[in-house]
Design a protein around this motif. Sequence first.
Motif, PDB file in Angstrom:
ATOM      1  N   THR A   1     -18.152   0.570  -3.713  1.00 37.05           N
ATOM      2  CA  THR A   1     -16.934   1.167  -3.183  1.00 37.05           C
ATOM      3  C   THR A   1     -15.845   1.098  -4.246  1.00 37.05           C
ATOM      4  N   MET A   2     -14.968   2.100  -4.235  1.00 30.86           N
ATOM      5  CA  MET A   2     -13.860   2.122  -5.192  1.00 30.86           C
ATOM      6  C   MET A   2     -12.614   2.649  -4.493  1.00 30.86           C
ATOM      7  N   LEU A   3     -11.526   1.914  -4.639  1.00 32.53           N
ATOM      8  CA  LEU A   3     -10.234   2.311  -4.072  1.00 32.53           C
ATOM      9  C   LEU A   3      -9.427   3.032  -5.143  1.00 32.53           C
ATOM     10  N   TYR A   4      -8.894   4.192  -4.766  1.00 31.37           N
ATOM     11  CA  TYR A   4      -8.122   5.013  -5.693  1.00 31.37           C
ATOM     12  C   TYR A   4      -6.688   5.162  -5.208  1.00 31.37           C
ATOM     13  N   ALA A   5      -5.778   5.255  -6.166  1.00 35.86           N
ATOM     14  CA  ALA A   5      -4.420   5.700  -5.914  1.00 35.86           C
ATOM     15  C   ALA A   5      -4.282   7.016  -6.667  1.00 35.86           C
ATOM     16  N   GLY A   6      -4.288   8.121  -5.933  1.00 34.33           N
ATOM     17  CA  GLY A   6      -4.405   9.416  -6.593  1.00 34.33           C
ATOM     18  C   GLY A   6      -5.791   9.519  -7.198  1.00 34.33           C
ATOM     19  N   ASP A   7      -5.842   9.772  -8.500  1.00 34.38           N
ATOM     20  CA  ASP A   7      -7.133   9.844  -9.201  1.00 34.38           C
ATOM     21  C   ASP A   7      -7.425   8.573  -9.987  1.00 34.38           C
ATOM     22  N   THR A   8      -6.601   7.556  -9.817  1.00 35.18           N
ATOM     23  CA  THR A   8      -6.735   6.332 -10.613  1.00 35.18           C
ATOM     24  C   THR A   8      -7.464   5.245  -9.829  1.00 35.18           C
ATOM     25  N   PRO A   9      -8.592   4.730 -10.342  1.00 34.86           N
ATOM     26  CA  PRO A   9      -9.262   3.614  -9.669  1.00 34.86           C
ATOM     27  C   PRO A   9      -8.453   2.333  -9.835  1.00 34.86           C
ATOM     28  N   VAL A  10      -8.265   1.595  -8.737  1.00 35.23           N
ATOM     29  CA  VAL A  10      -7.449   0.382  -8.813  1.00 35.23           C
ATOM     30  C   VAL A  10      -8.206  -0.878  -8.380  1.00 35.23           C
TER      31      VAL A  10
ATOM     32  N   PRO B   1     -16.471  -8.252  -6.320  1.00 41.52           N
ATOM     33  CA  PRO B   1     -15.190  -7.566  -6.158  1.00 41.52           C
ATOM     34  C   PRO B   1     -14.359  -7.705  -7.435  1.00 41.52           C
ATOM     35  N   ALA B   2     -13.574  -6.695  -7.745  1.00 42.29           N
ATOM     36  CA  ALA B   2     -12.697  -6.768  -8.921  1.00 42.29           C
ATOM     37  C   ALA B   2     -11.632  -5.688  -8.807  1.00 42.29           C
ATOM     38  N   TYR B   3     -10.567  -5.827  -9.606  1.00 45.59           N
ATOM     39  CA  TYR B   3      -9.511  -4.822  -9.601  1.00 45.59           C
ATOM     40  C   TYR B   3      -8.915  -4.707 -11.006  1.00 45.59           C
ATOM     41  N   ASP B   4      -8.187  -3.633 -11.214  1.00 43.67           N
ATOM     42  CA  ASP B   4      -7.498  -3.413 -12.480  1.00 43.67           C
ATOM     43  C   ASP B   4      -6.265  -4.313 -12.512  1.00 43.67           C
ATOM     44  N   PRO B   5      -6.193  -5.267 -13.440  1.00 43.54           N
ATOM     45  CA  PRO B   5      -5.058  -6.204 -13.451  1.00 43.54           C
ATOM     46  C   PRO B   5      -3.704  -5.530 -13.638  1.00 43.54           C
ATOM     47  N   GLU B   6      -3.690  -4.294 -14.132  1.00 42.76           N
ATOM     48  CA  GLU B   6      -2.419  -3.580 -14.271  1.00 42.76           C
ATOM     49  C   GLU B   6      -1.777  -3.291 -12.916  1.00 42.76           C
ATOM     50  N   PHE B   7      -2.590  -3.328 -11.857  1.00 40.97           N
ATOM     51  CA  PHE B   7      -2.081  -3.063 -10.517  1.00 40.97           C
ATOM     52  C   PHE B   7      -1.996  -4.328  -9.667  1.00 40.97           C
ATOM     53  N   ALA B   8      -2.055  -5.484 -10.298  1.00 45.83           N
ATOM     54  CA  ALA B   8      -2.122  -6.753  -9.564  1.00 45.83           C
ATOM     55  C   ALA B   8      -0.948  -6.944  -8.616  1.00 45.83           C
ATOM     56  N   ARG B   9       0.225  -6.434  -8.977  1.00 44.58           N
ATOM     57  CA  ARG B   9       1.409  -6.657  -8.134  1.00 44.58           C
ATOM     58  C   ARG B   9       1.287  -5.993  -6.768  1.00 44.58           C
ATOM     59  N   TYR B  10       0.343  -5.068  -6.617  1.00 44.50           N
ATOM     60  CA  TYR B  10       0.165  -4.384  -5.333  1.00 44.50           C
ATOM     61  C   TYR B  10      -0.886  -5.074  -4.448  1.00 44.50           C
TER      62      TYR B  10
ATOM     63  N   GLU C   1       0.826  -1.202   0.000  1.00 41.45           N
ATOM     64  CA  GLU C   1       0.000   0.000   0.000  1.00 41.45           C
ATOM     65  C   GLU C   1       0.868   1.262   0.000  1.00 41.45           C
ATOM     66  N   ARG C   2       1.903   1.261   0.816  1.00 43.51           N
ATOM     67  CA  ARG C   2       2.803   2.421   0.831  1.00 43.51           C
ATOM     68  C   ARG C   2       3.509   2.584  -0.505  1.00 43.51           C
ATOM     69  N   LYS C   3       3.888   1.477  -1.094  1.00 41.54           N
ATOM     70  CA  LYS C   3       4.558   1.509  -2.401  1.00 41.54           C
ATOM     71  C   LYS C   3       3.615   2.046  -3.481  1.00 41.54           C
ATOM     72  N   LEU C   4       2.358   1.591  -3.466  1.00 45.09           N
ATOM     73  CA  LEU C   4       1.361   2.077  -4.422  1.00 45.09           C
ATOM     74  C   LEU C   4       1.151   3.575  -4.263  1.00 45.09           C
ATOM     75  N   ALA C   5       1.097   4.044  -3.020  1.00 41.08           N
ATOM     76  CA  ALA C   5       0.900   5.472  -2.762  1.00 41.08           C
ATOM     77  C   ALA C   5       2.084   6.290  -3.277  1.00 41.08           C
ATOM     78  N   ARG C   6       3.293   5.798  -3.056  1.00 40.76           N
ATOM     79  CA  ARG C   6       4.480   6.525  -3.528  1.00 40.76           C
ATOM     80  C   ARG C   6       4.506   6.631  -5.046  1.00 40.76           C
ATOM     81  N   GLU C   7       4.101   5.563  -5.705  1.00 40.02           N
ATOM     82  CA  GLU C   7       4.263   5.494  -7.153  1.00 40.02           C
ATOM     83  C   GLU C   7       3.066   6.029  -7.944  1.00 40.02           C
ATOM     84  N   HIS C   8       1.876   6.067  -7.301  1.00 42.17           N
ATOM     85  CA  HIS C   8       0.680   6.458  -8.060  1.00 42.17           C
ATOM     86  C   HIS C   8      -0.200   7.481  -7.355  1.00 42.17           C
ATOM     87  N   GLY C   9       0.056   7.801  -6.111  1.00 42.35           N
ATOM     88  CA  GLY C   9      -0.729   8.816  -5.429  1.00 42.35           C
ATOM     89  C   GLY C   9      -1.403   8.303  -4.171  1.00 42.35           C
ATOM     90  N   GLU C  10      -1.943   9.223  -3.411  1.00 37.01           N
ATOM     91  CA  GLU C  10      -2.562   8.918  -2.122  1.00 37.01           C
ATOM     92  C   GLU C  10      -3.676   7.883  -2.256  1.00 37.01           C
TER      93      GLU C  10
END
Length: 372
Positions: free
Chosen positions: A229-238, A255-264, A162-171
């Motif tokens: 519900t939707m989880l965002y990193a910055g303005d990007t839904p993940v 439930p579902a997520y953007d596979p581009e962010f699967a590593r997080y 989560e901290r890594k995602l925030a650093r790389e893509h936003g709050e």
Amino acid sequence: MRVTVVRPGELGEPELARWRELQRATPSLDNPFLSVEFALAIGRLRSYVRVAVIEDGGKVVGFLPFERHAFGIGKPLGTWLTTCHGLISVPDLAIPAREILRACRLSVFDFDHMVAGQPTWEPHESAVRPVPMMNLTGGFDAYIEHVRAGSPKNYKTVRYKERKLAREHGEIRLSWCATDPEVMRTLTGWKSDQYRRTGRVDRFAQPWIVELIDEMHACDTPSFGGVLTMLYAGDTPVAGHFGLRTHNTLVGWFPAYDPEFARYSPGIMHHLHMAEQAASHGLGQVDMGKGGREYKAWLKNDVTHVAEGRVSRPSAAAAVHWIGRAPVNKARDIVVDRPSLYRVYDKVLKGFGRVRTSLQPEPVEKEPSGAR
């Protein structure tokens, strides 16, 4: 006792109020899939939906929402779409299951997510399975401390990601009860893609299910509503989720997520944020549904139980149905009971999904209007 069968839309205001009263009075019935609003919604969209109204001494003591298919084959309401079925009734209602089947003109009734221990169905239960729950009655802090203590390595890994995602893509932030239809389309798009990638049937390819989801999304009353519900990193839904709630319980559904962010591991991250928001909005528990997903084992701090079983009356239709279903049910039970087999099953389906996707023809781009 007297059993009358009607369509959900034919229930009057006294019956609707009685349904809500019975559900609210019994903790094991605290599930939105057992709510009258859900039965009414599916009843408007599917012609085979019925409700058995059970009376004793002129007073309504129970309701059974169900589906009546060809040849008298009965199924619970939303059978393959939902994660909880049951008889909404006074506690310990003792009416034989075959008596209900006879009144409903059913030859057979299969169930696999029935509220466990109901006297009507208990004699016919073939298996009782745990459903992992996120119990929030002690507050989110108490819940998260349980998760941290029970699975310190998993918890540490998720928070690191989560901290890594925030650093790389936003709050990181979670939107609770999102109302924008485009947010819903983002979620269902991810889910459809997941169904195809993992070899499952795409539920959202059926227009009536999309219509049902949209109707549930628009519903918001004190005792029942849809929660997007939707989880965002910055303005990007993940990662996101759409489920239903009662006054106390949120049930996992899509439930579902953007596979581009699967590593997080955004799906697990989303669940933790969703639980925090659920607690802050006064909900007491999140029902994650039975199933073999490993993340549920370390996110849970409580369980409830659902039952599988079958009731039939002597008939040719019931015999044919049993012959067709028995091998499938046995194979499913073997897989569900063995996590190692479940992982193999999941891997095979994903491989099938990749092959199916690779065989789909590339879309042909149409020329703009007027082009030569």
